[in-house]
Design a protein around this motif. Structure first.
Motif, PDB file in Angstrom:
ATOM      1  N   LYS A   1      37.465  26.791  21.585  1.00 53.73           N
ATOM      2  CA  LYS A   1      38.499  26.002  22.214  1.00 53.73           C
ATOM      3  C   LYS A   1      38.373  25.073  23.335  1.00 53.73           C
TER       4      LYS A   1
ATOM      5  N   LYS B   1      44.302  27.698   7.307  1.00 45.68           N
ATOM      6  CA  LYS B   1      45.589  27.010   7.494  1.00 45.68           C
ATOM      7  C   LYS B   1      46.401  27.176   6.025  1.00 45.68           C
TER       8      LYS B   1
ATOM      9  N   LYS C   1      44.936  33.317  12.133  1.00 45.09           N
ATOM     10  CA  LYS C   1      45.218  32.088  12.544  1.00 45.09           C
ATOM     11  C   LYS C   1      44.287  31.787  13.947  1.00 45.09           C
TER      12      LYS C   1
ATOM     13  N   GLU D   1      38.159  21.841  12.961  1.00 46.21           N
ATOM     14  CA  GLU D   1      38.061  23.186  13.461  1.00 46.21           C
ATOM     15  C   GLU D   1      39.654  23.887  13.445  1.00 46.21           C
ATOM     16  N   ASN D   2      40.467  23.238  13.585  1.00 44.42           N
ATOM     17  CA  ASN D   2      41.921  23.415  13.395  1.00 44.42           C
ATOM     18  C   ASN D   2      42.442  23.626  12.134  1.00 44.42           C
TER      19      ASN D   2
END
Length: 813
Positions: free
Chosen positions: A292, A49, A275, A44-45
């Motif tokens: 989150k 990116k 982001k 998920e993070n």
């Protein structure tokens, strides 16, 4: 030397294989959970990116504020914003629209005949500008971004979609081929791009790209907002996004000033950094988002389970120390230092943890199958090997230290003289047992909090599923006419033909055309009432229904009458919430009042008021609502089946037969309405399953720790039990003697867990407008469950100790 070291460690683990197996099982379960949670977190993070210069890309979002002070917002732009940013705002840099359009079918003409693909889910097309391919680093398999949008009828396919349409052609051979959407819209393939090789918040692998139309570029409707219209910007160098927003909002205010003043609200645009997009659920239109808070909660649960597993290892390892006392004493006599003993115990823990980690990969395979619905798509396609290897190594080392350090320290403090005299029961003093008991209390504290949570979540879910929503949803199936058929001339008004045919069918109880009473889709409009002094503007949730709808769903009419079926809207029926929102004193007072619809400037009389019913699930309050009747918008069928379930299949077959006769081009698909309502609570169902799984693991691990403490206690009290039996104590009395201490520990943990569980679940229930009350019996039930589980866990050791031969226990040392 090293070989001998590991050989003796292996023999030691095998000699105590039951405890070794228990430790490996407990640790492997928790490592499996930690591994899956870690994979979810890094996946998920990882979103966006790898987008080039991602820190300088923003999505425009809309914010609004109403007269009552309430604020809101969602991911949408009015289409004129695109032209404004391109021509009237300085420093905008890259301006990238993503206007989503849906199609039901695509036809692929070919030399060997025409092939048609009809999707159960809509085919997604994104209309955009060449700047889209400047913002994202697609690899072009055919064509190029310079010429791909040279013609307004061009289309660029992603690799997956291209293979679906042209399975036997190379990307280069696909260029120039034709596609026909919804039987009328011709497009020419001008390029094929490889799917983006990293997780992203943009279009998926099955998306197609079209140039923005001239109509979209020249649209001047500033008030229209649609969540299918998204827009991204990448400001020019040295330009702050705030400067662009200031210019845009000034123009937006100029165009909407009259509406803002008349309806006493305002909206403005903000920039959401790319982001943050994947975790901005409120602005997650068209793409999946993550929460989150959910990820944080999962990490906390995983951390607690790992802590329980470490505590469990400590309890089981120290339970074995009296049995290993002579081994430790001999090693110390032969010169082993305290440091060497500690290293040996930690190394032993490391080996056990490594075996547990290997077993956890096997468990992960099955866990992924069981919990597939709870894992995000693509999680195991994303591989970050350095992070994964580092996490597993760190996890093994951390568990080895946390689990092995205390038993290693205790082993280094063994009194060699006392042990070699045979006094192994003195290896661990009473203070150590007290420490171990506190660990057991902590374990059962966590387990009981999970039990309390599982009970309350289950009760809330049952409450939501079975609470009367204000209408009758039983034995109802629903289905809709596909959009592409509803707009064809040959199918105009065919829904009424089908309805009349179904009403003649004696196997069907009732039929109504209209929007479902409770559904995820929200359609609303502002209605205005002039009370003689001022205008009262209220946002009403609209539902298009026919005259049979209220009777079909058993919705109570409080005042007035049902409206009459007409070709267009001529009257309104509102609910109680709307009565109060407009300031009417009672339902009867509302009858005959005129409401103005600003969109068309026409007024309609209120002819009826219905009792409130739930439109949006139990999380939300009931909204002010209005029923309207417009034949053109009636496309959803509501079918009431017989009361006896055994007759449903036959009734559904008869509906399908009539459907195929009137709509031969479309497959017949239906859903039971109670299943549609159940989908409202999919998140709660997932939470319930996860909490139940965590509860089961916490209980299992706690029981393993309790088993270890019971083993230690039975070993240390062997002679006491022998003496009691010689003096006439019964087996039942011995069992009660050994069990009561453990049950006291469980009760102590319940006393602590009850307020903790109450506080946590009270916070969770605050998200629901309609919720249960937390009752005392929920905590009692959790306590009884914990007591029974603890009693069963220690029963093996207590029965074994109670039935042991007292002669063996009382032998001289």
């Amino acid at each position: 030397m090293i070989r001998t070291f590991f050989a003796t460690l292996g023999r030691q683990l095998w000699r105590n294989r039951l405890f070794t197996l228990l430790n490996i099982c407990g640790l492997s379960i928790c490592i499996c959970v930690a591994w899956i949670i870690f994979r979810m977190v890094i996946y998920e993070n990882s979103f966006d990116k790898k987008v080039p210069d991602a820190q300088n890309i923003y999505q425009l979002i809309i914010r609004n504020k109403r007269e009552d002070g309430n604020t809101g917002g969602f991911a949408a732009v009015s289409k004129p914003v695109l032209n404004t940013l391109l021509n009237d705002v300085s420093g905008a840099g890259l301006v990238v629209p993503m206007f989503y359009k849906q199609y039901n079918s695509v036809t692929i003409p070919g030399n060997n005949g025409t092939r048609k693909i009809e999707e159960k889910e809509d085919i997604t097309q994104v209309t955009t500008l060449p700047a889209y391919f400047d913002m994202l680093n697609y690899k072009w398999l055919a064509g190029n971004k310079t010429t791909a949008f040279n013609h307004p009828d061009n289309v660029v396919l992603t690799e997956d979609k291209a293979k679906k349409y042209f399975p036997n052609l190379s990307p280069a051979a696909m260029v120039g081929k034709s596609l026909v959407y919804n039987d009328t819209l011709w497009r020419t393939v001008s390029g094929v791009v490889a799917d983006l090789p990293y997780p992203n918040s943009f279009s998926g692998d099955n998306t197609e790209f079209m140039p923005v139309s001239r109509e979209d570029l020249t649209d001047q409707d500033w008030e229209s907002l649609n969540s299918s219209n998204l827009l991204f910007i990448k400001p020019a160098k040295q330009v702050d996004a705030k400067n662009i927003l200031a210019q845009l909002n000034k123009i937006n205010f100029q165009h909407n000033k009259e509406s803002f003043e008349k309806y006493k609200y305002k909206n403005w645009y903000e920039a959401l950094p790319l982001k943050e997009k994947h975790f901005a659920a409120q602005f997650g239109s068209q793409t999946r988002t993550a929460d989150k808070k959910v990820l944080s909660d999962l990490m906390i649960v995983g951390g607690f389970l790992l802590l329980l597993a470490c505590i469990n290892y400590i309890n089981l390892s120290t339970a074995l120390l009296p049995k290993r006392a002579k081994e430790i004493g001999i090693r110390k006599t032969l010169g082993s230092s305290a440091k060497n003993l500690m290293v040996r115990f930690i190394a032993e823990t490391f080996i056990v943890t490594t075996f547990a980690a290997l077993l956890s990969f096997v468990l992960t395979f099955f866990a992924v199958k069981i919990f597939a619905d709870f894992l995000p798509d693509g999680i195991f396609d994303y591989m970050n090997y350095p992070a994964m290897a580092g996490f597993m190594l760190l996890l093994i080392l951390l568990i080895s230290l946390l689990s092995g350090l205390y038993p290693a320290w205790i082993s280094s403090r063994v009194d060699t003289v006392e042990v070699l005299k045979g006094k192994t029961e003195k290896v661990i003093g009473r203070n150590k047992i007290t420490f171990r008991k506190s660990l057991i209390v902590f374990q059962f504290l966590i387990a009981q909090v999970f039990i309390i949570g599982a009970i309350i979540i289950g009760q809330q879910l049952q409450y939501m599923l079975h609470k009367d929503p204000g209408f009758n949803k039983e034995a109802v199936i629903t289905f809709s006419i596909p959009y592409r058929l509803a707009n064809k001339k040959e199918y105009k008004d065919k829904q009424f033909v089908l309805k009349n045919e179904l009403l003649k069918n004696t196997e069907i109880k009732n039929v109504s055309l209209g929007d479902r009473p409770m559904e995820q889709m929200y359609v609303g409009n502002i209605y205005t009432y002039f009370n003689g002094k001022e205008e009262v503007n209220v946002q009403l949730q609209m539902k298009d229904v026919d005259t049979a709808f209220l009777h079909f769903y058993g919705i109570t009419l409080l005042a007035g009458n049902n409206f009459k079926q007409t070709d267009t809207t001529t009257a309104l029926v509102i609910n109680e919430k709307a009565v109060h929102a407009f300031g009417f004193g009672s339902p009867r007072e509302a009858i005959g009042k005129q409401l103005l619809v600003p969109g068309n400037g026409r007024s309609y009389p209120i002819v009826g008021v219905v009792k409130d019913f739930n439109q949006s699930g139990m999380r939300s309050d009931i909204s002010p609502g209005v029923f309207v009747s417009d034949k053109e918008r009636l496309r959803t069928f509501n079918i009431k089946l017989p009361d006896q379930p055994q007759h449903w299949e036959k009734a559904i077959r008869s509906v399908e037969k009539e459907w195929k006769r009137i709509y031969p081009e479309a497959p017949f698909t239906y859903t039971f309405y109670d299943e549609t309502i159940g989908a409202f609570y999919k998140s709660e169902m997932r939470t319930q399953t996860l909490v139940r799984a965590a509860t089961a693991m916490a209980i299992l691990i706690s029981c393993l720790g309790l088993f270890g403490l019971a083993t230690l206690t039975a070993f240390q009290r062997t002679k006491e039990i022998g003496i009691r039996k010689v003096l006439g104590a019964s087996i039942l009395g011995i069992m009660r003697l050994l069990s009561k201490d453990f049950l006291v520990l469980v009760l102590i943990s319940l006393m602590i867990a009850a307020p903790v569980g109450w506080w946590l679940m009270s916070k969770w229930l605050q998200d629901f407008v309609f919720r249960i009350d937390i009752k005392w019996w929920m905590f009692l039930f959790a306590g009884v469950m914990a007591v029974i589980i603890a009693a069963v866990t220690v029963s093996y050791q207590t029965i074994r100790a109670a039935r042991a031969n007292p002669v063996e226990a009382l032998r001289t040392e």
